[in-house]
Design a protein around this motif. Structure first.
Motif, mmCIF file in Angstrom:
data_model
loop_
_atom_site.group_PDB
_atom_site.id
_atom_site.type_symbol
_atom_site.label_atom_id
_atom_site.label_comp_id
_atom_site.label_asym_id
_atom_site.label_seq_id
_atom_site.Cartn_x
_atom_site.Cartn_y
_atom_site.Cartn_z
ATOM 1 N N GLN A 5 0.841 -1.186 0.000
ATOM 2 C CA GLN A 5 0.000 0.000 0.000
ATOM 3 C C GLN A 5 0.881 1.243 0.000
ATOM 4 O O GLN A 5 1.843 1.329 0.744
ATOM 5 C CB GLN A 5 -0.923 0.006 1.228
ATOM 6 N N VAL A 6 0.527 2.188 -0.835
ATOM 7 C CA VAL A 6 1.272 3.440 -0.939
ATOM 8 C C VAL A 6 0.426 4.565 -0.354
ATOM 9 O O VAL A 6 -0.755 4.692 -0.679
ATOM 10 C CB VAL A 6 1.616 3.742 -2.406
ATOM 11 N N GLN A 7 1.031 5.354 0.502
ATOM 12 C CA GLN A 7 0.357 6.543 1.034
ATOM 13 C C GLN A 7 1.028 7.789 0.462
ATOM 14 O O GLN A 7 2.260 7.854 0.388
ATOM 15 C CB GLN A 7 0.427 6.583 2.564
ATOM 16 N N LEU A 8 0.198 8.738 0.085
ATOM 17 C CA LEU A 8 0.681 9.987 -0.497
ATOM 18 C C LEU A 8 0.123 11.152 0.310
ATOM 19 O O LEU A 8 -1.090 11.212 0.545
ATOM 20 C CB LEU A 8 0.238 10.116 -1.949
ATOM 21 N N VAL A 9 0.990 12.075 0.697
ATOM 22 C CA VAL A 9 0.561 13.232 1.473
ATOM 23 C C VAL A 9 1.068 14.496 0.794
ATOM 24 O O VAL A 9 2.285 14.705 0.693
ATOM 25 C CB VAL A 9 1.070 13.160 2.919
ATOM 26 N N GLU A 10 0.123 15.323 0.340
ATOM 27 C CA GLU A 10 0.473 16.576 -0.315
ATOM 28 C C GLU A 10 0.592 17.701 0.710
ATOM 29 O O GLU A 10 -0.061 17.685 1.757
ATOM 30 C CB GLU A 10 -0.588 16.990 -1.343
ATOM 31 N N SER A 11 1.400 18.686 0.377
ATOM 32 C CA SER A 11 1.516 19.885 1.190
ATOM 33 C C SER A 11 1.959 21.042 0.299
ATOM 34 O O SER A 11 2.391 20.824 -0.838
ATOM 35 C CB SER A 11 2.519 19.689 2.327
ATOM 36 N N GLY A 12 1.819 22.254 0.831
ATOM 37 C CA GLY A 12 2.316 23.413 0.112
ATOM 38 C C GLY A 12 1.258 24.285 -0.533
ATOM 39 O O GLY A 12 1.569 25.333 -1.086
ATOM 40 N N GLY A 13 0.004 23.865 -0.471
ATOM 41 C CA GLY A 13 -1.044 24.687 -1.046
ATOM 42 C C GLY A 13 -1.312 25.925 -0.211
ATOM 43 O O GLY A 13 -0.780 26.078 0.898
ATOM 44 N N GLY A 14 -2.129 26.819 -0.761
ATOM 45 C CA GLY A 14 -2.464 28.031 -0.028
ATOM 46 C C GLY A 14 -3.006 29.095 -0.936
ATOM 47 O O GLY A 14 -3.341 28.831 -2.094
ATOM 48 N N LEU A 15 -3.081 30.297 -0.407
ATOM 49 C CA LEU A 15 -3.578 31.454 -1.152
ATOM 50 C C LEU A 15 -2.394 32.244 -1.692
ATOM 51 O O LEU A 15 -1.465 32.570 -0.938
ATOM 52 C CB LEU A 15 -4.427 32.331 -0.234
ATOM 53 N N VAL A 16 -2.454 32.567 -2.974
ATOM 54 C CA VAL A 16 -1.370 33.331 -3.595
ATOM 55 C C VAL A 16 -1.985 34.314 -4.584
ATOM 56 O O VAL A 16 -3.044 34.044 -5.168
ATOM 57 C CB VAL A 16 -0.361 32.384 -4.296
ATOM 58 N N GLN A 17 -1.328 35.432 -4.757
ATOM 59 C CA GLN A 17 -1.814 36.437 -5.706
ATOM 60 C C GLN A 17 -1.460 36.039 -7.138
ATOM 61 O O GLN A 17 -0.486 35.315 -7.365
ATOM 62 C CB GLN A 17 -1.206 37.801 -5.393
ATOM 63 N N PRO A 18 -2.231 36.505 -8.103
ATOM 64 C CA PRO A 18 -1.870 36.247 -9.500
ATOM 65 C C PRO A 18 -0.440 36.695 -9.790
ATOM 66 O O PRO A 18 -0.012 37.765 -9.332
ATOM 67 C CB PRO A 18 -2.890 37.084 -10.280
ATOM 68 N N GLY A 19 0.277 35.860 -10.532
ATOM 69 C CA GLY A 19 1.680 36.132 -10.818
ATOM 70 C C GLY A 19 2.635 35.555 -9.800
ATOM 71 O O GLY A 19 3.850 35.555 -10.023
ATOM 72 N N GLY A 20 2.106 35.061 -8.700
ATOM 73 C CA GLY A 20 2.935 34.518 -7.645
ATOM 74 C C GLY A 20 3.345 33.074 -7.893
ATOM 75 O O GLY A 20 3.049 32.501 -8.948
ATOM 76 N N SER A 21 4.034 32.522 -6.904
ATOM 77 C CA SER A 21 4.557 31.162 -7.017
ATOM 78 C C SER A 21 4.218 30.352 -5.775
ATOM 79 O O SER A 21 4.052 30.900 -4.678
ATOM 80 C CB SER A 21 6.087 31.197 -7.170
ATOM 81 N N LEU A 22 4.137 29.051 -5.987
ATOM 82 C CA LEU A 22 3.982 28.090 -4.897
ATOM 83 C C LEU A 22 4.733 26.825 -5.283
ATOM 84 O O LEU A 22 4.877 26.524 -6.477
ATOM 85 C CB LEU A 22 2.511 27.716 -4.665
ATOM 86 N N PRO B 42 -5.523 33.002 -11.938
ATOM 87 C CA PRO B 42 -6.752 32.610 -11.228
ATOM 88 C C PRO B 42 -7.306 31.265 -11.705
ATOM 89 O O PRO B 42 -7.854 30.503 -10.896
ATOM 90 C CB PRO B 42 -7.711 33.751 -11.545
ATOM 91 N N GLU B 43 -7.130 30.965 -12.975
ATOM 92 C CA GLU B 43 -7.648 29.696 -13.484
ATOM 93 C C GLU B 43 -6.842 28.489 -13.025
ATOM 94 O O GLU B 43 -7.224 27.344 -13.304
ATOM 95 C CB GLU B 43 -7.719 29.709 -15.019
ATOM 96 N N ASP B 44 -5.750 28.708 -12.326
ATOM 97 C CA ASP B 44 -5.007 27.608 -11.712
ATOM 98 C C ASP B 44 -5.607 27.191 -10.367
ATOM 99 O O ASP B 44 -5.168 26.209 -9.767
ATOM 100 C CB ASP B 44 -3.539 27.991 -11.494
ATOM 101 N N THR B 45 -6.589 27.950 -9.908
ATOM 102 C CA THR B 45 -7.241 27.625 -8.640
ATOM 103 C C THR B 45 -7.905 26.252 -8.725
ATOM 104 O O THR B 45 -8.711 25.996 -9.626
ATOM 105 C CB THR B 45 -8.287 28.685 -8.292
ATOM 106 N N ALA B 46 -7.556 25.383 -7.796
ATOM 107 C CA ALA B 46 -8.064 24.004 -7.804
ATOM 108 C C ALA B 46 -7.517 23.265 -6.594
ATOM 109 O O ALA B 46 -6.601 23.748 -5.912
ATOM 110 C CB ALA B 46 -7.645 23.281 -9.078
ATOM 111 N N VAL B 47 -8.070 22.096 -6.368
ATOM 112 C CA VAL B 47 -7.441 21.148 -5.451
ATOM 113 C C VAL B 47 -6.450 20.332 -6.272
ATOM 114 O O VAL B 47 -6.812 19.780 -7.321
ATOM 115 C CB VAL B 47 -8.473 20.226 -4.788
ATOM 116 N N TYR B 48 -5.222 20.279 -5.805
ATOM 117 C CA TYR B 48 -4.158 19.566 -6.502
ATOM 118 C C TYR B 48 -3.914 18.226 -5.814
ATOM 119 O O TYR B 48 -3.722 18.179 -4.592
ATOM 120 C CB TYR B 48 -2.886 20.406 -6.526
ATOM 121 N N TYR B 49 -3.916 17.180 -6.627
ATOM 122 C CA TYR B 49 -3.769 15.823 -6.119
ATOM 123 C C TYR B 49 -2.482 15.190 -6.638
ATOM 124 O O TYR B 49 -2.144 15.325 -7.827
ATOM 125 C CB TYR B 49 -4.932 14.949 -6.563
ATOM 126 N N CYS B 50 -1.836 14.481 -5.770
ATOM 127 C CA CYS B 50 -0.663 13.690 -6.130
ATOM 128 C C CYS B 50 -1.122 12.279 -6.520
ATOM 129 O O CYS B 50 -2.038 11.728 -5.903
ATOM 130 C CB CYS B 50 0.280 13.640 -4.937
#
Length: 116
Positions: free
Chosen positions: A1-18, A87-95
């Motif tokens: 069984q493989v477990q995957l844990v994502e991190s690093g999401g949040g609120l960022v302004q347009p043009g920003g980075s994460l 803004p169109e990058d707004t989403a839940v990101y899944y690994c």
């Protein structure tokens, strides 16, 4: 069984980075194809980027030139560096991990919100 844990999401302004991280446990990480997918409200889950066990990379057209996927097999971690966010990058990101036997595993997701 493989477990995957994502991190690093949040609120960022347009043009920003994460930078998103996905830590894997269980199995042999170096053999897996790893991917990032995203799902915006009302939309289907879509592929963002893939990286194979050999390091080959593929990107969705919408993120080419802005996002970079990478992996550190010593840390069992895959990353997604996201620059010039829109803004169109707004989403839940899944690994996602796909084994050599084509079994897939998913993380629970991390929310990225791009807004001023």
């Amino acid at each position: 069984q493989v477990q995957l844990v994502e991190s690093g999401g949040g609120l960022v302004q347009p043009g920003g980075s994460l930078r998103l991280s996905c830590a894997a446990s269980g199995g042999i990480f170096s053999l897996y194809t790893m991917g990032w997918y995203r799902q915006a409200p009302g939309n289907q889950r879509e592929l963002v980027a893939l990286i194979s066990s050999s390091g080959s990379k593929n990107y969705a057209d919408s993120v080419k030139g802005r996002f970079t996927i990478s992996r550190d097999n010593a840390k069992n971690t895959v990353y997604l560096q996201m620059n010039s966010l829109k803004p169109e990058d707004t989403a839940v990101y899944y690994c996602n991990a796909r084994t050599i036997r084509d079994v897939t595993y998913w993380g629970k997701g991390t929310l990225v919100t791009v807004s001023s």
